[in-house]
Write a protein that holds these residues in place. Structure first.
Motif, short mmCIF file in Angstrom:
data_model
loop_
_atom_site.label_atom_id
_atom_site.label_comp_id
_atom_site.label_asym_id
_atom_site.label_seq_id
_atom_site.Cartn_x
_atom_site.Cartn_y
_atom_site.Cartn_z
N GLU A 64 0.84 -1.19 0.00
CA GLU A 64 0.00 0.00 0.00
C GLU A 64 0.88 1.24 0.00
O GLU A 64 1.89 1.30 0.71
CB GLU A 64 -0.90 0.00 1.24
CG GLU A 64 -1.80 -1.21 1.32
CD GLU A 64 -2.56 -1.28 2.63
OE1 GLU A 64 -2.38 -0.37 3.46
OE2 GLU A 64 -3.33 -2.23 2.81
N LEU A 65 0.50 2.25 -0.77
CA LEU A 65 1.32 3.44 -0.88
C LEU A 65 1.45 4.16 0.46
O LEU A 65 2.41 4.89 0.67
CB LEU A 65 0.74 4.38 -1.93
CG LEU A 65 1.30 4.17 -3.35
CD1 LEU A 65 0.93 2.80 -3.91
CD2 LEU A 65 0.82 5.27 -4.28
N GLY A 66 0.51 3.97 1.36
CA GLY A 66 0.61 4.62 2.66
C GLY A 66 1.66 4.01 3.56
O GLY A 66 2.10 4.66 4.52
N GLN A 67 2.06 2.79 3.28
CA GLN A 67 2.93 2.05 4.19
C GLN A 67 4.41 2.38 4.01
O GLN A 67 5.13 2.62 4.96
CB GLN A 67 2.72 0.56 4.01
CG GLN A 67 3.59 -0.30 4.93
CD GLN A 67 3.40 -1.78 4.67
OE1 GLN A 67 2.68 -2.18 3.76
NE2 GLN A 67 4.03 -2.61 5.46
N ARG A 68 4.89 2.32 2.76
CA ARG A 68 6.31 2.53 2.49
C ARG A 68 6.48 2.87 1.01
O ARG A 68 5.53 2.72 0.24
CB ARG A 68 7.12 1.28 2.84
CG ARG A 68 6.83 0.06 1.99
CD ARG A 68 7.78 -1.09 2.33
NE ARG A 68 9.16 -0.70 2.11
CZ ARG A 68 10.22 -1.29 2.66
NH1 ARG A 68 10.05 -2.33 3.46
NH2 ARG A 68 11.44 -0.88 2.40
N PRO A 69 7.66 3.32 0.57
CA PRO A 69 7.85 3.59 -0.85
C PRO A 69 7.47 2.38 -1.70
O PRO A 69 7.93 1.26 -1.46
CB PRO A 69 9.35 3.88 -0.94
CG PRO A 69 9.70 4.43 0.40
CD PRO A 69 8.85 3.66 1.37
N ALA A 70 6.59 2.61 -2.66
CA ALA A 70 6.06 1.52 -3.47
C ALA A 70 6.57 1.64 -4.91
O ALA A 70 6.88 2.72 -5.39
CB ALA A 70 4.54 1.53 -3.44
N GLY A 71 6.59 0.50 -5.58
CA GLY A 71 7.11 0.47 -6.94
C GLY A 71 8.62 0.36 -6.94
O GLY A 71 9.28 0.57 -5.92
N ALA A 72 9.18 -0.02 -8.07
CA ALA A 72 10.62 -0.20 -8.17
C ALA A 72 11.04 -0.12 -9.63
O ALA A 72 10.25 -0.44 -10.53
CB ALA A 72 11.03 -1.55 -7.58
N LEU A 73 12.27 0.31 -9.86
CA LEU A 73 12.81 0.27 -11.20
C LEU A 73 12.96 -1.18 -11.65
O LEU A 73 13.26 -2.06 -10.84
CB LEU A 73 14.17 0.96 -11.24
CG LEU A 73 14.19 2.45 -10.91
CD1 LEU A 73 15.62 2.97 -10.84
CD2 LEU A 73 13.39 3.25 -11.94
N GLU A 74 12.75 -1.43 -12.93
CA GLU A 74 12.90 -2.79 -13.46
C GLU A 74 14.33 -3.25 -13.21
O GLU A 74 15.28 -2.58 -13.59
CB GLU A 74 12.57 -2.80 -14.95
CG GLU A 74 12.33 -4.17 -15.54
CD GLU A 74 13.63 -4.93 -15.79
OE1 GLU A 74 13.70 -6.11 -15.42
OE2 GLU A 74 14.57 -4.32 -16.35
N PRO A 75 14.53 -4.39 -12.52
CA PRO A 75 15.86 -4.72 -12.00
C PRO A 75 16.91 -5.01 -13.06
O PRO A 75 18.09 -4.66 -12.86
CB PRO A 75 15.60 -5.94 -11.11
CG PRO A 75 14.32 -6.51 -11.58
CD PRO A 75 13.50 -5.34 -12.05
#
Length: 445
Positions: A64-75
């Motif tokens: 959840e966006l409220g919890q911690r930084p969400a999403g990531a660059l494609e590894p």
């Protein structure tokens, strides 16, 4: 002094593995999409002579966006950039067999291996969760066994693709006008239940032959898959006894599969919270726990345990009746680990959320550098690990502290390298041979 040496992998995750790490004054909430952040971390891990670094991934929006930084660059994209910023350290990325095609993924991984000079690794996952399935046009995730059956065929196809060029296919004879030898190309011509792949890969055989194969599932299906394919296993284990049982089981399975168990390295995860004194480490751990928002963890725990909202109460233990592991189609091994942890230590839901906030089921250990080194040495020398997946709770400070204060102790004890030496590929770092091309083996002669 033992001649056996630890393998250390740096598991890098945005501002750190603790879910509240982004709330600390030192943390950058935008670090998860900053290539310079990861470049600094990669260079720090390389300064510590780590075997490798690892980037996790999932084809969905995490949490959840409220919890911690969400999403990531494609590894794989990010690791290609890190390959140019580093010289020695291995570069491992998660990629799903459930939501990729063998040809494209084999090509991308071979390309990373070439760009990095033989430092690529692939963490093979089957991807649990209905959210990911719906991103690919499915109403629900495939069944647990079906995901592993697809993964096995995926690996068989990828291996055929990586071996579709012999090492000396390129002739480069300018005088004769011959660039390559068509007779040394071996198209897979694969037809199976999940995949039909006809042609050879459009990338030559890479420096390692193919990337280091890593696996992270600890269920029965996951262990069977690891025994057949994996060269390194990332695992979550809470106790020495559990880790020893897992280690012995996966090594025995590997031997029964006709492979040398020494060529499979087991790396449990550890979240080290460091302090100059034990009290200082405990205080740092408490600061992180105090920053957890319990409601976020409650919702996540309900999803993991397949409970409806409202079934869990923060200040009570888990309900006596929970779904059996056999009914879980998602992350079965993590489900079992969490339930056993809660039952064994009689934790309330609030306490359990706190324990999971740092490592999502991996062991969290707060102590001095000497105490952290002692824990690592004990597990390493008592049949529980070939090395460790180091998961700093806060980044970059947690990795800096480990490299500056724990690594020197491990080196002084003769457990870890002091320099990289002449070995250059990731396989060489892990003490593994370069695999022979299957088309040149007696079975294909």
């Amino acid at each position: 002094m033992t001649t056996r040496r630890l393998h250390l992998n740096a598991f890098l995750m945005s501002t750190g593995h603790h879910e509240a790490s982004w709330r600390l004054p030192e943390s950058d909430p935008y670090a998860h999409v900053d290539p310079l952040h990861y470049t600094r971390l990669a260079r720090t891990a390389e300064r510590g002579t780590f075997d490798s670094l690892f980037l996790a991934d999932s084809p969905q929006l995490w949490g959840e966006l409220g919890q911690r930084p969400a999403g990531a660059l494609e590894p794989l994209t990010l690791l290609t950039a890190l390959a140019t910023a580093t010289e020695h350290i291995g570069l491992i990325a998660t990629a799903s067999t459930s939501y990729n095609s063998p040809y494209n993924l084999a090509r991308r991984l071979a390309s990373l291996d070439i760009v990095s000079g033989g430092r690529a690794g692939w963490n093979i996952v089957t991807t649990a969760g209905a959210e990911a399935a719906r991103n690919f046009g499915l109403e629900q995730e495939p069944a647990h066994g079906q995901r592993y059956a697809r993964a096995a065929e995926f690996l068989d196809v990828a291996l055929k693709l990586w071996d579709s060029w012999e090492d000396d296919t390129i002739v480069a004879d300018k005088a004769a006008g011959v660039w390559g030898d068509d007779g040394k190309i071996h198209p897979p011509r694969h037809e199976g239940p999940y995949f039909r792949v006809a042609g050879a890969l459009n990338v030559p055989r890479s420096p390692q032959g193919y990337p280091l194969l890593v696996q992270a599932g600890s269920s029965a299906d996951g262990r069977a898959f690891a025994a057949r394919y994996a060269e390194a296993v990332f695992t979550a284990q809470q106790t020495l006894a559990d880790a020893q049982c897992f280690y012995a089981d996966v090594k025995q399975r590997t031997e029964r599969a006709g492979r040398d168990p020494e060529q499979l390295k087991v790396l449990p995860g550890i979240v080290p919270v460091l302090g100059a004194t034990e009290a200082e480490a405990r205080a740092a751990e408490q600061v992180l726990e105090d920053h957890i928002v319990p409601e976020h963890g409650l919702r996540r725990l309900e999803r993991l345990l397949q409970l409806t909202p409202g079934e869990l109460e923060l200040d009570r233990e888990l309900p006596a009746e929970l779904p059996p592991e056999s009914a879980v189609q998602g992350a079965r091994s993590r489900y079992t680990l969490v339930v056993e942890l809660a039952r064994r230590e009689r934790l309330t839901v609030r306490q359990l959320i706190g324990r999971l906030g740092g490592g999502r089921g991996h062991q969290t250990f707060a102590g001095t550098p000497e105490q952290i080194a002692d824990r690592i040495e004990t597990w390493f020398t008592r049949g529980a690990a070939d090395g460790f997946n180091i998961m700093p709770p806060v980044l970059p400070s947690g990795l800096d502290a480990f490299v500056d204060h724990v690594v020197p102790i491990l080196r002084a004890r003769g457990l870890f390298r002091t320099e990289y030496g002449p070995r250059r590929t990731l396989r060489e770092r892990y003490g593994l041979p370069r695999p022979a091309n299957q088309h040149l083996s007696p079975a294909f002669a």
